[in-house]
Write a protein that holds these residues in place. Sequence first.
Motif, PDB file in Angstrom:
ATOM      1  N   GLU A 248       0.589  -0.958  -0.164  1.00 18.88           N
ATOM      2  CA  GLU A 248       0.131   0.014   0.423  1.00 18.88           C
ATOM      3  C   GLU A 248       0.994   1.221   0.157  1.00 18.88           C
ATOM      4  O   GLU A 248       0.407   2.567  -0.430  1.00 18.88           O
ATOM      5  CB  GLU A 248      -1.100  -0.034   1.522  1.00 18.88           C
ATOM      6  N   HIS A 249       2.141   1.299   0.155  1.00 11.00           N
ATOM      7  CA  HIS A 249       3.192   2.064   0.097  1.00 11.00           C
ATOM      8  C   HIS A 249       3.061   2.682  -0.963  1.00 11.00           C
ATOM      9  O   HIS A 249       3.789   1.421  -1.974  1.00 11.00           O
ATOM     10  CB  HIS A 249       3.935   1.851   0.860  1.00 11.00           C
TER      11      HIS A 249
ATOM     12  N   ASN B  97       5.660  -9.800   3.758  1.00 11.49           N
ATOM     13  CA  ASN B  97       4.724  -8.637   3.657  1.00 11.49           C
ATOM     14  C   ASN B  97       4.320  -8.007   5.022  1.00 11.49           C
ATOM     15  O   ASN B  97       3.770  -8.838   5.585  1.00 11.49           O
ATOM     16  CB  ASN B  97       4.287  -8.731   2.140  1.00 11.49           C
ATOM     17  N   VAL B  98       4.249  -6.910   4.702  1.00 12.02           N
ATOM     18  CA  VAL B  98       4.096  -6.671   6.762  1.00 12.02           C
ATOM     19  C   VAL B  98       2.414  -7.021   6.795  1.00 12.02           C
ATOM     20  O   VAL B  98       1.095  -6.419   7.907  1.00 12.02           O
ATOM     21  CB  VAL B  98       3.550  -5.095   7.039  1.00 12.02           C
TER      22      VAL B  98
ATOM     23  N   ASP C 277       6.146   4.432  -2.381  1.00  9.69           N
ATOM     24  CA  ASP C 277       7.811   4.288  -2.459  1.00  9.69           C
ATOM     25  C   ASP C 277       8.242   2.944  -2.621  1.00  9.69           C
ATOM     26  O   ASP C 277       9.069   2.007  -2.865  1.00  9.69           O
ATOM     27  CB  ASP C 277       8.591   5.184  -1.456  1.00  9.69           C
ATOM     28  N   THR C 278       7.312   1.244  -2.487  1.00 12.30           N
ATOM     29  CA  THR C 278       7.426  -0.443  -2.242  1.00 12.30           C
ATOM     30  C   THR C 278       8.088  -0.489  -4.035  1.00 12.30           C
ATOM     31  O   THR C 278       8.825  -0.948  -3.891  1.00 12.30           O
ATOM     32  CB  THR C 278       6.280  -0.192  -1.984  1.00 12.30           C
ATOM     33  N   SER C 279       7.324   0.111  -4.553  1.00 11.73           N
ATOM     34  CA  SER C 279       7.730  -0.465  -6.311  1.00 11.73           C
ATOM     35  C   SER C 279       9.019  -0.037  -6.897  1.00 11.73           C
ATOM     36  O   SER C 279       9.910  -0.568  -7.131  1.00 11.73           O
ATOM     37  CB  SER C 279       6.044  -0.178  -7.411  1.00 11.73           C
ATOM     38  N   SER C 280       9.358   1.466  -6.493  1.00  9.48           N
ATOM     39  CA  SER C 280      10.594   2.001  -6.542  1.00  9.48           C
ATOM     40  C   SER C 280      11.592   1.230  -5.856  1.00  9.48           C
ATOM     41  O   SER C 280      12.591   1.614  -6.529  1.00  9.48           O
ATOM     42  CB  SER C 280      10.985   3.834  -6.617  1.00  9.48           C
TER      43      SER C 280
ATOM     44  N   VAL D 251       6.941  -9.002  13.280  1.00 11.07           N
ATOM     45  CA  VAL D 251       8.852  -8.308  12.788  1.00 11.07           C
ATOM     46  C   VAL D 251       8.429  -7.010  13.310  1.00 11.07           C
ATOM     47  O   VAL D 251       9.487  -6.929  13.404  1.00 11.07           O
ATOM     48  CB  VAL D 251       9.317  -8.834  11.825  1.00 11.07           C
ATOM     49  N   SER D 252       8.141  -6.477  12.355  1.00  7.22           N
ATOM     50  CA  SER D 252       7.938  -4.637  11.964  1.00  7.22           C
ATOM     51  C   SER D 252       8.042  -3.879  13.287  1.00  7.22           C
ATOM     52  O   SER D 252       8.406  -3.592  13.549  1.00  7.22           O
ATOM     53  CB  SER D 252       7.124  -4.674  11.256  1.00  7.22           C
ATOM     54  N   ALA D 253       6.634  -4.863  13.885  1.00  6.25           N
ATOM     55  CA  ALA D 253       6.730  -4.341  15.642  1.00  6.25           C
ATOM     56  C   ALA D 253       7.601  -4.783  16.358  1.00  6.25           C
ATOM     57  O   ALA D 253       8.209  -3.478  16.855  1.00  6.25           O
ATOM     58  CB  ALA D 253       5.404  -4.852  16.386  1.00  6.25           C
ATOM     59  N   ALA D 254       7.847  -5.618  15.930  1.00  8.82           N
ATOM     60  CA  ALA D 254       9.611  -6.178  17.138  1.00  8.82           C
ATOM     61  C   ALA D 254      10.575  -5.041  16.923  1.00  8.82           C
ATOM     62  O   ALA D 254      11.357  -5.237  18.131  1.00  8.82           O
ATOM     63  CB  ALA D 254      10.196  -7.614  16.819  1.00  8.82           C
ATOM     64  N   LEU D 255      10.706  -4.719  15.178  1.00 11.39           N
ATOM     65  CA  LEU D 255      12.170  -4.160  15.107  1.00 11.39           C
ATOM     66  C   LEU D 255      11.844  -2.552  15.310  1.00 11.39           C
ATOM     67  O   LEU D 255      12.684  -1.510  14.604  1.00 11.39           O
ATOM     68  CB  LEU D 255      12.826  -4.981  13.415  1.00 11.39           C
ATOM     69  N   ASN D 256      10.937  -2.337  15.606  1.00 11.99           N
ATOM     70  CA  ASN D 256      10.361  -0.624  15.605  1.00 11.99           C
ATOM     71  C   ASN D 256      10.225  -0.116  14.161  1.00 11.99           C
ATOM     72  O   ASN D 256      10.963   0.643  14.691  1.00 11.99           O
ATOM     73  CB  ASN D 256      11.643   0.313  16.916  1.00 11.99           C
ATOM     74  N   CYS D 257       9.992  -0.765  13.625  1.00  8.46           N
ATOM     75  CA  CYS D 257       9.668  -0.421  11.551  1.00  8.46           C
ATOM     76  C   CYS D 257       9.117   0.936  11.755  1.00  8.46           C
ATOM     77  O   CYS D 257       7.463   0.568  11.895  1.00  8.46           O
ATOM     78  CB  CYS D 257       9.018  -1.402  10.920  1.00  8.46           C
ATOM     79  N   THR D 258       8.925   1.929  11.540  1.00  8.83           N
ATOM     80  CA  THR D 258       8.532   3.409  11.855  1.00  8.83           C
ATOM     81  C   THR D 258       7.482   4.045  10.179  1.00  8.83           C
ATOM     82  O   THR D 258       6.801   4.966   9.984  1.00  8.83           O
ATOM     83  CB  THR D 258       9.036   3.903  12.293  1.00  8.83           C
ATOM     84  N   LYS D 259       8.245   3.496   9.091  1.00  8.74           N
ATOM     85  CA  LYS D 259       8.669   3.731   8.296  1.00  8.74           C
ATOM     86  C   LYS D 259       8.603   2.627   7.061  1.00  8.74           C
ATOM     87  O   LYS D 259       9.773   2.261   6.923  1.00  8.74           O
ATOM     88  CB  LYS D 259       9.177   5.007   7.553  1.00  8.74           C
ATOM     89  N   PHE D 260       7.453   2.840   5.524  1.00  7.70           N
ATOM     90  CA  PHE D 260       8.131   1.836   4.978  1.00  7.70           C
ATOM     91  C   PHE D 260       8.983   2.297   3.630  1.00  7.70           C
ATOM     92  O   PHE D 260       8.676   4.007   3.265  1.00  7.70           O
ATOM     93  CB  PHE D 260       7.093   0.948   4.693  1.00  7.70           C
TER      94      PHE D 260
END
Length: 515
Positions: A226-227, A260-261, A229-232, A269-278
Amino acid sequence: MTDAGVDLSQLSEDHQLALHQFTAVTNQEVKDAIPILQRCQWNVQIAIARFFDGEPAEDPVAEASANIPAPQDTRRQANLLHELNTSSRSSRSRNRQLDPAPRVVPQPESQVTAQTPLLLSIIFTPFSLLYSLLSKYFRFFGYLFPFLPRLWGRLTASNINTPAGRRTATGRRPLNPRDSAARFLREFEEGYGMHSLPFFENGYAQAYDMAKKELKFLLVVLVSPEHDDTSSFIRDTLLSQEVVDFIRAPENSIILWAGNVQDSEAYQVSAALNCTKFPFAALVVHTPQVSATAMSTVARITGPTPPPQFVSKLRQAIQQHSEPLTRARAQRAEMQATRDIRQAQDSAYERSLAQDRERARKKREEAERKAREEKEAQEQEQAKEREARKLEQWRQWRASSIPSEPAAGGKDIVGISLRMPSGDRVVRKFAADAAVEELYAFVECYDILQSEEGVPKGVEEPKDFEHEYRFQLVSPMPREVYEVKAGGSIREKIGRSGNLIVERTDVEESGEEEE
């Protein structure tokens, strides 16, 4: 000094390279990067250190250059730059705390259960009992009237269109880690074509364990469809040849795991690694300087990042943590070598012990065999002695029962000439109606009958003894054997007189025993 608005074409090749390295690391604009590089005399390391740590009130390079004589300017300036660079790196390493990277094991949704509070369970206990009774009641009626369940099924047919498998809010069916990884790879290849990225085809926990066990770097890449910038990011950065070559390089020891989140595991995994931006990328590695089992996040790359900057950040993190990792590998190799040596020693000891046990077993079996043979020989000797004693007792008993020789001139007398095995010839008269066995008994007991002591009296027949004559009486011409088992009287078998030879039948047996 040149001002900030200088044309890039006017910069030398070294200055352009320094500008490119500085902007790749700090992501600064060119107009803001040139003044910092100019103040740091185009030294990239000092400029990067000042950018992250802040610029000091006084310029240490300029002050050092002003206070040092001209002939020693270059050498001492280099020393000062080295000290500044070392101090800045040590200060950053001291101030920066490594974030722990936990091991994430997704729990299947089918196993997630919510525990009811005690108060609510007490309140709803009567309703639960009532529901149980009603359920049994309706089942009983369904058994009596089979059409009721079918009627109820038609009334509640709206549930038939519900999908059989549970799906997430995004419409993706939750799968186990291995199947989730396979689905991600399939969708990745469908969206971006064939590639050379060495994705780890299993769950995050398995990749985490492998990186920890083999002391490798775990590169975690998380994307969100859904982001914008993912494809680029995937096409321009992740699939660029520079990034692919860097990840596949054996000397970097990188394990690549992506997710894939929208999947449960990648989201955890994204929550455990403190991911705030994709898009998000993190480099996880074992950090023995923290603890013996710690796994830490040593680099984070968020948002769209050019390939040179992406590779530069990864390379810098790998270089910073390669030395502790090398020491850990050496320690593990030493421990493994020690373990192998100990195992080899234990194996050699076990082999030696097994050989000693085998020799002891063979020695024990040989001793048992000899003892058994000696016992058998002793038992055979005792059996022979018992057999000989019983045979002697039988001969004495039988000799006492042999009638005396009939007087000469009597009627019904048969004269027999016997040639003994010793070569002596014995002539004796027997009653004509005497059995052939009498003739055999006479030959068997001849030595007792001829002994000076005479025939012993009162000898009983031995018990549990079956006597067998070990000779036979033979008429020489024509040759005829008079067997004792055939029975009959002496006159019937031999006639009024006869010449007989005593032939022993136990000669061959005794010869075989001697051999």
